[in-house]
Design a protein around this motif. Structure first.
Motif, PDB file in Angstrom:
ATOM      1  N   LYS A  94       0.823  -1.218   0.000  1.00  0.00           N
ATOM      2  CA  LYS A  94       0.000   0.000   0.000  1.00  0.00           C
ATOM      3  C   LYS A  94       0.854   1.262   0.000  1.00  0.00           C
ATOM      4  CE  LYS A  94      -3.914  -2.218   2.305  1.00  0.00           C
ATOM      5  NZ  LYS A  94      -4.685  -2.345   3.577  1.00  0.00           N
ATOM      6  N   LEU A  95       2.093   1.137   0.492  1.00  0.00           N
ATOM      7  CA  LEU A  95       3.015   2.270   0.511  1.00  0.00           C
ATOM      8  C   LEU A  95       3.879   2.316  -0.757  1.00  0.00           C
ATOM      9  CD1 LEU A  95       4.225   2.155   4.221  1.00  0.00           C
ATOM     10  CD2 LEU A  95       2.758   3.888   3.179  1.00  0.00           C
ATOM     11  N   TYR A  96       3.577   1.438  -1.715  1.00  0.00           N
ATOM     12  CA  TYR A  96       4.332   1.360  -2.970  1.00  0.00           C
ATOM     13  C   TYR A  96       5.795   0.984  -2.728  1.00  0.00           C
ATOM     14  CZ  TYR A  96       0.228   3.645  -4.919  1.00  0.00           C
ATOM     15  OH  TYR A  96      -1.070   3.938  -5.285  1.00  0.00           O
ATOM     16  N   MET A  97       6.048   0.290  -1.644  1.00  0.00           N
ATOM     17  CA  MET A  97       7.388  -0.199  -1.350  1.00  0.00           C
ATOM     18  C   MET A  97       7.464  -1.649  -1.841  1.00  0.00           C
ATOM     19  SD  MET A  97       7.722   1.459   2.475  1.00  0.00           S
ATOM     20  CE  MET A  97       9.383   0.848   2.776  1.00  0.00           C
ATOM     21  N   PHE A  98       7.535  -1.797  -3.158  1.00  0.00           N
ATOM     22  CA  PHE A  98       7.356  -3.103  -3.769  1.00  0.00           C
ATOM     23  C   PHE A  98       8.489  -4.094  -3.500  1.00  0.00           C
ATOM     24  CE2 PHE A  98       4.778  -0.177  -6.437  1.00  0.00           C
ATOM     25  CZ  PHE A  98       3.549  -0.657  -6.032  1.00  0.00           C
ATOM     26  N   PRO A  99       9.758  -3.666  -3.437  1.00  0.00           N
ATOM     27  CA  PRO A  99      10.797  -4.655  -3.085  1.00  0.00           C
ATOM     28  C   PRO A  99      10.554  -5.289  -1.715  1.00  0.00           C
ATOM     29  CG  PRO A  99      11.806  -2.696  -4.026  1.00  0.00           C
ATOM     30  CD  PRO A  99      10.359  -2.363  -3.787  1.00  0.00           C
ATOM     31  N   GLU A 100      10.188  -4.441  -0.728  1.00  0.00           N
ATOM     32  CA  GLU A 100       9.904  -4.958   0.614  1.00  0.00           C
ATOM     33  C   GLU A 100       8.651  -5.838   0.614  1.00  0.00           C
ATOM     34  OE1 GLU A 100      12.211  -1.152   0.984  1.00  0.00           O
ATOM     35  OE2 GLU A 100      10.502  -1.836  -0.208  1.00  0.00           O
ATOM     36  N   ALA A 101       7.625  -5.433  -0.154  1.00  0.00           N
ATOM     37  CA  ALA A 101       6.394  -6.221  -0.234  1.00  0.00           C
ATOM     38  C   ALA A 101       6.667  -7.595  -0.838  1.00  0.00           C
ATOM     39  CB  ALA A 101       5.353  -5.476  -1.065  1.00  0.00           C
TER      40      ALA A 101
END
Length: 202
Positions: A94-101
């Motif tokens: 949801k925070l657009y932190m895709f590597p972490e997601a």
């Protein structure tokens, strides 16, 4: 409260950007310390938000069979497994932190390989990162795993888009057609009609 905090942080950041080009050595050190302070504040805000999100999800799961925790696209109505990776992964996504997601959902899928919604997030995360081969692989795995026609159609459409990117137009056409045939509400017929495709999309 949060709006005022971030407004102040943005003001400080604007000041740093304005002062830095003409700053002498002493001022540069001062600005670097301010920037580090902003970074620490940002990291703390994120950490506290994720911690609160985990507690909120736990509370919801105990008090109410929580439909909010299940994506509206997941027509199977799966209940998320008891895993911190799901909550963290959703928060990062949801925070657009895709590597972490992707990192969190990859761990989740290894623990629960049949959890459809986790694989949806993982596939979409890879797609958003531009890692098309991995995204494609997980969408392929998703199709036989889910009973949801909407999720199947989303998967076929995503694989079609990846094939377009790879210049495999005939395969892309086949995937777009399968998406439409799987869920007729998902795509306009003209999207995959060979009479118009790929030149006409409306």
């Amino acid at each position: 409260m949060f709006k005022d905090l971030f407004a102040t942080m943005n003001d400080v950041l604007d000041g740093i950007l304005t002062d830095y080009p003409d700053a002498d050595e002493e001022k540069t050190v001062e600005l670097a310390e301010q920037l580090q302070m902003l970074k620490s504040m940002s990291d703390n805000c994120l950490e506290e938000w994720l911690r609160f999100e985990e507690r909120l999800a736990d509370c919801r799961s105990k008090l109410v069979p929580a439909p909010e925790l299940v994506s509206s696209t997941d027509a199977e109505g799966e209940k998320p497994p008891a895993s911190e990776h799901f909550t963290r992964g959703q928060g990062y996504y949801k925070l657009y932190m895709f590597p972490e997601a992707v990192n969190e959902f990859d761990k989740l899928v290894k623990e629960h390989p049949d959890f459809v919604l986790g694989r949806v997030y993982l596939a979409m995360g890879y797609l958003r990162l531009g890692e098309l081969a991995e995204a494609y692989r997980h969408f392929q795995l998703l199709v036989p795993l889910t009973k949801s026609t909407k999720l199947k159609a989303i998967s076929y459409n995503a694989m079609g888009c990846i094939q377009v990117h790879n210049q495999n137009m005939d395969q892309a056409y086949d995937f777009f057609k399968m998406a439409d045939m799987t869920d007729s509400s998902f795509m306009e017929p003209s999207l995959w009609s060979k009479e118009f495709w790929p030149y006409r999309r409306t």
